[in-house]
Design an enzyme around this catalytic site. Structure first.
Site, PDB file in Angstrom:
ATOM      1  N   ASN A  50       0.844  -1.197   0.000  1.00 42.68           N
ATOM      2  CA  ASN A  50       0.000   0.000   0.000  1.00 42.68           C
ATOM      3  C   ASN A  50       0.879   1.247   0.000  1.00 42.68           C
ATOM      4  O   ASN A  50       2.091   1.167   0.068  1.00 42.68           O
ATOM      5  CB  ASN A  50      -0.967  -0.028   1.190  1.00 42.68           C
ATOM      6  N   ARG A  51       0.230   2.402  -0.086  1.00 42.88           N
ATOM      7  CA  ARG A  51       0.940   3.663  -0.317  1.00 42.88           C
ATOM      8  C   ARG A  51       1.412   4.373   0.944  1.00 42.88           C
ATOM      9  O   ARG A  51       1.879   5.500   0.869  1.00 42.88           O
ATOM     10  CB  ARG A  51       0.030   4.641  -1.068  1.00 42.88           C
TER      11      ARG A  51
END
Ligand code: CTP
Ligand code: CA
Length: 229
Positions: free
Chosen positions: A34-35
């Protein structure tokens, strides 16, 4: 805020902060991730140390961030590794802040060899739930009086707005405080600034105006310190 202007109200306390995102491996070269940059968690750790706490920072994968001065860093790449690290360090802690973006699912199978393209349709990716670290901490909190803080990145949808989802998550998770961020275009992830709400299990609700992640960290510790046992 200048570090020397901060209160020393976490002196003698041990706090644990998780930060960054987990990666769930698929094969030796691929993962689900994820970011999360880890910036909010690192800011929380830095500010806690500046306010006098002994700080354990459990870091998943982050942007290239310097370890804050005076903070003990423990790395944990996957949700499973993070669960172990958080549980171990939380055992004697006064407060635990789960700012990490923990993957909800991981692949059922971890291929020992690199998955090949093959000629046909791709095989569907089978996933299994990861443990909910925050819910586990609330369930078997090692010490009564430990303050447990969760984060929630929410978007509004047909069911309700960001605050609605935040309140529901606070009830579901049972933590003492929940920091709710609105996410979407240019908000929260990969940005220097953050805004949102700070919701308390005792019903308190406070709006967190747009500001630096360091400022948000200060507001969060301001809410934690009066709740410490
Ligand atoms: N969290 C955790 N373990 C997980 C997933 C989340 O400890 N396996 C923590 C996060 O660090 C965060 C809080 O739980 O502090 C809320 O995460 P979030 O993803 O918003 O909650 P979920 O229950 O996974 O709900 P959603 O379906 O919205 O993803
Ligand atoms: Ca989740």
């Amino acid at each position: 805020e200048r570090p020397d202007a901060l209160p020393r109200d976490l002196e003698g306390r041990h706090v644990v902060v998780s930060a960054g995102g987990t990666r769930e491996n698929l094969d030796p070269v691929r993962y689900l991730g994820n970011r999360s940059s880890g910036r909010q968690g690192y800011a929380l750790a830095r500010v806690a140390a500046q306010r006098g706490a002994r700080v354990t920072l459990v870091a998943g994968h982050t942007a290239d961030l310097a370890t804050p001065a005076g903070v003990d860093l423990v790395t944990a790449g996957s949700a499973a590794a993070m669960e172990t690290a958080v549980r171990e360090s939380a055992a004697g802690a006064d407060a635990v802040v789960m700012a990490a973006a923990v993957a909800d699912f991981r692949p059922v199978d971890l291929a020992t060899d690199k998955i090949k393209r093959g000629g046909d349709e791709p095989a569907p990716l089978r996933l299994v739930q990861n443990p909910d670290i925050l819910a586990g901490l609330v369930r078997d909190t090692p010490r009564p009086g430990q303050v447990i803080v969760g984060f929630a990145a929410e978007t509004g949808d047909a069911e309700g707005d960001v605050l609605h989802h935040g309140r529901a998550k606070l009830t579901r998770k049972g933590c003492d405080l929940l920091v709710v961020n609105a996410v979407g275009e240019g908000k929260a992830f990969e940005t220097p600034d953050n805004a949102g709400w700070l919701l308390a299990r005792d019903g308190g609700e406070e709006e967190l105006p747009m500001g630096s992640k360091a400022l948000l960290a200060s507001r969060i510790w301001d809410a934690v310190t009066p709740r410490l046992a």
